[in-house]
Design a protein around this motif. Sequence first.
Motif: not given
Ligand code: NIG
Length: 407
Positions: A85-87, A148-150, A181-183, A249-251, A324-326
């Motif tokens: 959880n990332r509260a 993508g979290y592995g 390939a998430h990071m 193009d997220q950031f 995280g973000s959503a």
């Molecule tokens: O779609 N932008 C990268 N990946 C996710 C966020 C994943 C996370 O923060 O855990 C996204 O926003």
Amino acid sequence: MKIIGPFKQVVTLADLPLRGSLKDEQLEIIENAGILIESCKIVKVDNFETLRKEFPNVTLEETEGEQIAMPAFTDCHTHICFAGNRANDFSMRNAGKTYLEIAESGGGIWSSVKHTREATEEELHKTLCTRIDDLVRQGITTIEIKSGYGLKLDCELKMLRAINHAKEKTPAKLIPTCLAAHMKPKDFNGDSEEYLNYVLEYVLPVVQEEHLAERVDIFIEKSAFQPEESKAFLERAKAMGFEITVHADQFTPGSSRVAVECGAKSADHLEATSDEDIDYLAKSNTVAVALPGASIGLGDSFAPARKILDAGGILAIATDWNPGSAPMGKLVTQASILATFQKLSTAEVLAGITFRSAYALGFEDRGVLSEGKRADMVCYKTDNYQNVLYRQGALEPCAVYIKGEKY
Ligand code: NIG
Ligand code: FE
């Protein structure tokens, strides 16, 4: 065969174009309607009494009270397989902490990776099934789910196996995507290009062999993978036979262009897309996926949905539900808020969460209530379909049908 009805209104979304802007006058709304279904598919939507007369011996599944129906939704971008959880990230971000400060205090994507790595496949599967149930109750019957979290072979496989296992537990259609390939994982010994090669050489072949996913995603961003190495990665994944999609193009701008050049099925996020790249994307067959949940979660601008539609693009809307973000995971709420800020018609929003988002996953058999389409529908207790977006998600479905059966 059976008839479901009567409905005060059925919004069929029939005969609308796949791309470009839409006016609400283009919506086909059948008043006092019935829906005729045979073997999981729509036969026709017509006036209820007319249908009853035409098919007098067909079973009737009668609706209770005044209801409207529309095609069920497709969420074409989620990360709902995760542990932890990332509260705390959320609190810190709202209180003004930077990305770096949050990462340093143990947050960010890496924190979800650590928790997900520690979880068993069974634990992942259980929480995943709960989130799938939540989405289906919102009227979402086709759901894309990313790994993508592995970020290493066994853990990526564990996630994808948990996702595939969930297919046995829900009538909803689940589409797994490999986001190894998430990071670049912090414990990988090598640079990002070497990590992408590791994914290509060691992860994707097993994913393919075990039929765990047919789609591959990558996060192209300053903090993740760079455009050139990502392009090479996507081309090789495509050559292996994977469908490709991109977090673009997220950031910073520039990566939706890579997605189009590589023939990606979709380019998702787009909060930072430049006007020139909007045009380039809109003229392509790559679906532009807006993720308002990430804009709301991060306090960022929304994807330029209005400009994409006006330029003739294929616009879909998805939740991006992730820890995280959503973190919200409510599609209608987010789509409705996007509409307010981007000035979208109701027709554009409904198209974006039905047949246009289904197209982003390669489906053309759903998201419209017309002959031969899958009988996936969402029903609301109201007399006016406009109330669905007007109530910004507070009006919840009273029934969800998958292949003609009530969930
Ligand atoms: O779609 N932008 C990268 N990946 C996710 C966020 C994943 C996370 O923060 O855990 C996204 O926003
Ligand atoms: Fe995402």
